[in-house]
Design a protein around this motif. Sequence first.
Motif, PDB file in Angstrom:
ATOM      1  N   PHE A  26       0.831  -1.203   0.000  1.00  0.00           N
ATOM      2  CA  PHE A  26       0.000   0.000   0.000  1.00  0.00           C
ATOM      3  C   PHE A  26       0.868   1.256   0.000  1.00  0.00           C
ATOM      4  N   LEU A  27       1.865   1.292   0.875  1.00  0.00           N
ATOM      5  CA  LEU A  27       2.739   2.466   0.964  1.00  0.00           C
ATOM      6  C   LEU A  27       3.476   2.713  -0.351  1.00  0.00           C
ATOM      7  N   ILE A  28       4.033   1.665  -0.920  1.00  0.00           N
ATOM      8  CA  ILE A  28       4.756   1.803  -2.191  1.00  0.00           C
ATOM      9  C   ILE A  28       3.812   2.317  -3.280  1.00  0.00           C
ATOM     10  N   TYR A 103       9.579  14.368  10.692  1.00  0.00           N
ATOM     11  CA  TYR A 103       9.240  12.983  11.002  1.00  0.00           C
ATOM     12  C   TYR A 103       7.923  12.933  11.747  1.00  0.00           C
ATOM     13  N   ARG A 104       7.304  11.761  11.659  1.00  0.00           N
ATOM     14  CA  ARG A 104       5.997  11.586  12.292  1.00  0.00           C
ATOM     15  C   ARG A 104       5.758  10.102  12.568  1.00  0.00           C
ATOM     16  N   ALA A 105       4.723   9.835  13.362  1.00  0.00           N
ATOM     17  CA  ALA A 105       4.297   8.469  13.665  1.00  0.00           C
ATOM     18  C   ALA A 105       2.942   8.221  13.017  1.00  0.00           C
ATOM     19  N   ASP A 106       2.875   7.190  12.195  1.00  0.00           N
ATOM     20  CA  ASP A 106       1.634   6.806  11.526  1.00  0.00           C
ATOM     21  C   ASP A 106       1.201   5.430  12.024  1.00  0.00           C
ATOM     22  N   ILE A 107      -0.068   5.138  11.814  1.00  0.00           N
ATOM     23  CA  ILE A 107      -0.596   3.791  12.041  1.00  0.00           C
ATOM     24  C   ILE A 107      -1.262   3.345  10.747  1.00  0.00           C
ATOM     25  N   ILE A 108      -0.984   2.123  10.353  1.00  0.00           N
ATOM     26  CA  ILE A 108      -1.755   1.509   9.267  1.00  0.00           C
ATOM     27  C   ILE A 108      -2.567   0.389   9.890  1.00  0.00           C
ATOM     28  N   SER A 109      -3.867   0.556   9.810  1.00  0.00           N
ATOM     29  CA  SER A 109      -4.823  -0.378  10.366  1.00  0.00           C
ATOM     30  C   SER A 109      -5.374  -1.222   9.214  1.00  0.00           C
ATOM     31  N   ASN A 121      -6.642   1.464   6.548  1.00  0.00           N
ATOM     32  CA  ASN A 121      -6.821   2.813   7.061  1.00  0.00           C
ATOM     33  C   ASN A 121      -5.443   3.344   7.449  1.00  0.00           C
ATOM     34  N   HIS A 122      -4.948   4.319   6.710  1.00  0.00           N
ATOM     35  CA  HIS A 122      -3.640   4.924   6.997  1.00  0.00           C
ATOM     36  C   HIS A 122      -3.892   6.185   7.813  1.00  0.00           C
TER      37      HIS A 122
END
Length: 130
Positions: A26-28, A103-109, A121-122
């Motif tokens: 998904f990220l790519i 920089y940051r903190a993400d969650i991929i659900s 859900n990003h």
Amino acid sequence: MIFFNKLNLFSKKTFGNIGEDIAESFLISTGYKIIERNYRSKQGEIDIIAVFDDILAFIEVKTRSSTRFGLPEEAVTINKQHRISKTAKYYLTKSKNYDNFSYRADIISILLSKDNTPTINHIIDAFPLL
């Protein structure tokens, strides 16, 4: 995309790896470059470290097969956030390649349905890095 037929036949680790594979794809597909996967230090682990433009994202991936025990992102507790934060800071001190990056903190659900279809859900900038 077929990953498996019965979700309950796989260990928690294998299930988590499947989720991380989905998150990485998904990220790519959305323009991120993957820098690290399963980065470990004495502070903890970060599932994925990726770059998007001039942002370094520290990403926690949570995968579930149902919402019986809540949404996947709800499993990222305050304690988990602190561990990720400490690990991210350690990574930043060791890597000089990203001095000019935000920089940051993400969650991929990821919620996997019975037919193996992922709902992704990003959550960008999901919690502050302390």
